[in-house]
Design an enzyme around this catalytic site. Structure first.
Site, PDB file in Angstrom:
ATOM      1  N   ARG A  53       0.869  -1.181   0.000  1.00  0.00           N
ATOM      2  CA  ARG A  53       0.000   0.000   0.000  1.00  0.00           C
ATOM      3  C   ARG A  53       0.900   1.224   0.000  1.00  0.00           C
ATOM      4  O   ARG A  53       2.125   1.110   0.035  1.00  0.00           O
ATOM      5  CB  ARG A  53      -1.027  -0.017   1.137  1.00  0.00           C
ATOM      6  CG  ARG A  53      -0.689  -0.739   2.399  1.00  0.00           C
ATOM      7  CD  ARG A  53       0.406  -0.094   3.201  1.00  0.00           C
ATOM      8  NE  ARG A  53       0.142   1.316   3.442  1.00  0.00           N
ATOM      9  CZ  ARG A  53       1.067   2.213   3.702  1.00  0.00           C
ATOM     10  NH1 ARG A  53       2.356   1.854   3.772  1.00  0.00           N
ATOM     11  NH2 ARG A  53       0.789   3.474   3.906  1.00  0.00           N
ATOM     12  N   GLY A  54       0.271   2.416  -0.041  1.00  0.00           N
ATOM     13  CA  GLY A  54       1.068   3.638  -0.214  1.00  0.00           C
ATOM     14  C   GLY A  54       1.180   3.892  -1.713  1.00  0.00           C
ATOM     15  O   GLY A  54       1.499   2.972  -2.484  1.00  0.00           O
ATOM     16  N   GLN A 203      -2.023   2.566  10.122  1.00  0.00           N
ATOM     17  CA  GLN A 203      -0.738   2.606   9.402  1.00  0.00           C
ATOM     18  C   GLN A 203       0.325   3.366  10.192  1.00  0.00           C
ATOM     19  O   GLN A 203       1.514   3.091  10.053  1.00  0.00           O
ATOM     20  CB  GLN A 203      -0.917   3.275   8.021  1.00  0.00           C
ATOM     21  CG  GLN A 203      -1.642   2.429   7.003  1.00  0.00           C
ATOM     22  CD  GLN A 203      -3.119   2.760   6.970  1.00  0.00           C
ATOM     23  OE1 GLN A 203      -3.718   3.132   7.979  1.00  0.00           O
ATOM     24  NE2 GLN A 203      -3.733   2.616   5.806  1.00  0.00           N
ATOM     25  N   ASP A 244      -1.878  10.672  -1.857  1.00  0.00           N
ATOM     26  CA  ASP A 244      -2.220   9.637  -2.854  1.00  0.00           C
ATOM     27  C   ASP A 244      -2.521  10.237  -4.212  1.00  0.00           C
ATOM     28  O   ASP A 244      -2.418   9.564  -5.233  1.00  0.00           O
ATOM     29  CB  ASP A 244      -3.418   8.829  -2.363  1.00  0.00           C
ATOM     30  CG  ASP A 244      -3.004   8.010  -1.162  1.00  0.00           C
ATOM     31  OD1 ASP A 244      -3.005   8.560  -0.039  1.00  0.00           O
ATOM     32  OD2 ASP A 244      -2.619   6.843  -1.360  1.00  0.00           O
ATOM     33  N   ASN A 254      -5.203  12.648   0.750  1.00  0.00           N
ATOM     34  CA  ASN A 254      -4.363  11.739   1.544  1.00  0.00           C
ATOM     35  C   ASN A 254      -5.267  10.985   2.520  1.00  0.00           C
ATOM     36  O   ASN A 254      -6.489  11.174   2.554  1.00  0.00           O
ATOM     37  CB  ASN A 254      -3.270  12.525   2.276  1.00  0.00           C
ATOM     38  CG  ASN A 254      -2.219  11.613   2.891  1.00  0.00           C
ATOM     39  OD1 ASN A 254      -1.755  10.678   2.232  1.00  0.00           O
ATOM     40  ND2 ASN A 254      -1.846  11.841   4.129  1.00  0.00           N
ATOM     41  N   LYS A 255      -4.673  10.138   3.311  1.00  0.00           N
ATOM     42  CA  LYS A 255      -5.395   9.296   4.259  1.00  0.00           C
ATOM     43  C   LYS A 255      -6.407  10.099   5.072  1.00  0.00           C
ATOM     44  O   LYS A 255      -6.111  11.215   5.505  1.00  0.00           O
ATOM     45  CB  LYS A 255      -4.369   8.620   5.181  1.00  0.00           C
ATOM     46  CG  LYS A 255      -4.913   7.680   6.212  1.00  0.00           C
ATOM     47  CD  LYS A 255      -5.804   6.596   5.627  1.00  0.00           C
ATOM     48  CE  LYS A 255      -5.118   5.758   4.564  1.00  0.00           C
ATOM     49  NZ  LYS A 255      -6.050   4.882   3.821  1.00  0.00           N
TER      50      LYS A 255
HETATM   51  O1  MRU Z   1      -4.485   3.298   2.323  1.00  0.00           O
HETATM   52  P1  MRU Z   1      -2.994   3.459   2.223  1.00  0.00           P
HETATM   53  O2  MRU Z   1      -2.260   2.875   3.375  1.00  0.00           O
HETATM   54  O3  MRU Z   1      -2.472   2.969   0.893  1.00  0.00           O
HETATM   55  O4  MRU Z   1      -2.796   5.031   2.265  1.00  0.00           O
HETATM   56  C1  MRU Z   1      -1.497   5.554   2.175  1.00  0.00           C
HETATM   57  C2  MRU Z   1      -1.437   7.016   2.354  1.00  0.00           C
HETATM   58  O5  MRU Z   1      -2.439   7.680   2.539  1.00  0.00           O
HETATM   59  C3  MRU Z   1      -0.084   7.660   2.222  1.00  0.00           C
HETATM   60  O6  MRU Z   1      -0.009   8.809   3.004  1.00  0.00           O
HETATM   61  C4  MRU Z   1       0.132   8.059   0.754  1.00  0.00           C
HETATM   62  O7  MRU Z   1      -0.068   6.960  -0.092  1.00  0.00           O
HETATM   63  C5  MRU Z   1       1.501   8.593   0.536  1.00  0.00           C
HETATM   64  S1  MRU Z   1       2.703   7.313   0.552  1.00  0.00           S
HETATM   65  C6  MRU Z   1       4.213   7.944   0.229  1.00  0.00           C
END
Ligand code: MRU
Length: 377
Positions: A53-54, A203, A244, A254-255
């Site tokens: 993920r990320g 996370q 993202d 973002n998250k």
């Molecule tokens: O749902 P996830 O864990 O994939 O979400 C990740 C994030 O929101 C990160 O902050 C984002 O992808 C940046 S990663 C360098």
């Protein structure tokens, strides 16, 4: 980065020269395990179930997913099938589309016999490029931290708040938000990180805290709702988060929960930075609130929680009143006006359409070239 003294990336080609190895992120922080992906379908499952993920790592895994497909079936139908299957895994991180477009455009011009080798080569290049990009983000962000440390005075600790995991586990190496932090720490600047736990999947508590701990960076895990209080009491010098998808005009997706941190930062005059590689900028859209698809995930991620018991068993338990409905929006959008600046591989830039376009003119051009022309089929 180092794990128990051994250097790791998050994704790499298996010794068999065809399969792809990943670190399974669903088992952190209690179990470190490596999983081998042997098919495109396995790569798609790994992205959908968040073994990887990320945003940047999702893109890198999708690129290798295309390579796995080419090894199995390099035909046009297989290429399109892999593109569609991988694209459908997660909707928000635009690095997925970026990597898949890169791979498809390259591969469909090639004779079938050349596709597999070229696909593996390009996937490896995408990974190497991500490492370079994150290192450059780190160098650019380091200057901001150095500046704050200088202003605070000799020996004072710079307190940085981060949300979710935008660390090396979210990229191929270094991370985006964490790269400046690792570099500052390595340069001897005293830093301390407030790590938002980042419900519902934690996370922050499971991944960011694990990473920072392995690298020896001082940090404290906090409940997601503590940041505003800490900012009001002068305990946060800056916020750095990842993203993202960021629009051409600087709206940052973002998250979930990032927006609330940006509001609190703005109210307390705490600088709010977003660290991102340019493949995370979606040059085809401007309005983050209306145009970015927000992933909604299973309610079970909210109503149940997994952890280690005192007896050392990993168990999942229910934490919501039986029968209560739950909602699980995975991302939110922070408007550009709340972002102090974007930390990119080319430098630090205002979250502003003209400034971003001036820094990445060729990306604006290629986005315009891809836009369907009115009146053409
Ligand atoms: O749902 P996830 O864990 O994939 O979400 C990740 C994030 O929101 C990160 O902050 C984002 O992808 C940046 S990663 C360098």
């Amino acid at each position: 980065m180092l794990v128990d003294g051994k250097p790791y990336r998050t994704i790499w080609l298996n010794d068999d020269g065809r399969s792809v190895d990943i670190i399974d992120q669903t088992r952190f922080p209690h179990v470190f395990s490596v999983v081998t992906l042997k098919t495109m379908k396995a790569a798609a499952v790994a992205i959908r179930t968040m073994q990887v993920r990320g945003a940047p790592l999702i893109g890198a895994t999708a690129a290798y997913g295309m390579a796995l497909q080419m090894a199995e079936d390099p035909g046009d139908a297989g290429l399109d099938h892999a593109y569609r299957t991988l694209m459908a895994t997660r909707p928000t991180a635009v690095n997925l589309r970026w990597a898949l477009d890169e791979m498809r455009e390259l591969l469909r011009e090639l004779p079938l016999g050349e596709r597999s080798a070229r696909a593996y080569l390009r996937a490896a290049e995408i990974c190497d490029e991500d490492v370079e990009i994150c290192a450059a983000i780190g160098r650019n962000g380091l200057e901001i931290i150095r500046d704050i440390a200088h202003r605070k005075g000799q020996g004072a600790t710079v307190n940085i708040l981060t949300h979710c995991n935008a660390g090396w586990l979210a990229t191929v190496d270094w991370g985006t938000a964490t790269a400046p932090i690792y570099m500052a720490h390595d340069a001897g600047i005293p830093v301390h990180v407030w790590v938002d736990e980042t419900r519902p999947r934690n996370q922050g508590a499971a991944l960011t805290a694990w990473e920072l701990g392995r690298h020896g960076v001082p940090h404290t895990v906090i409940p997601d709702n503590s940041g505003g209080h800490l900012m009001q009491h002068g305990q946060v010098d800056m916020v750095i988060v990842g993203t993202d998808r960021t629009t051409a005009s600087g709206d940052v997706c973002n998250k979930i929960g990032t927006y609330l941190k940006a509001l609190a930062a703005s109210d307390n005059c705490v600088p709010f930075y977003v660290a991102l590689p340019s493949p995370t900028i979606d040059f085809t859209i401007d309005d983050g609130l209306r145009e970015i698809p927000i992933e909604e995930r299973a309610g079970e991620e909210v109503s149940r929680i997994c952890g280690l018991t005192r007896e050392g068993r990993i168990e999942t338990v229910s934490i919501v009143a039986s029968g209560s409905p739950v909602a699980n929006h995975a991302f939110d959008v922070t408007p550009a006006r709340l972002v102090t600046a974007l930390i990119t591989e080319r430098g630090v830039v205002a979250a502003d359409k003209n400034a971003i376009a001036a820094m990445f003119p060729e990306r604006v051009q290629s986005a315009q070239a891809r836009e369907p022309q009115v009146g053409t089929a």
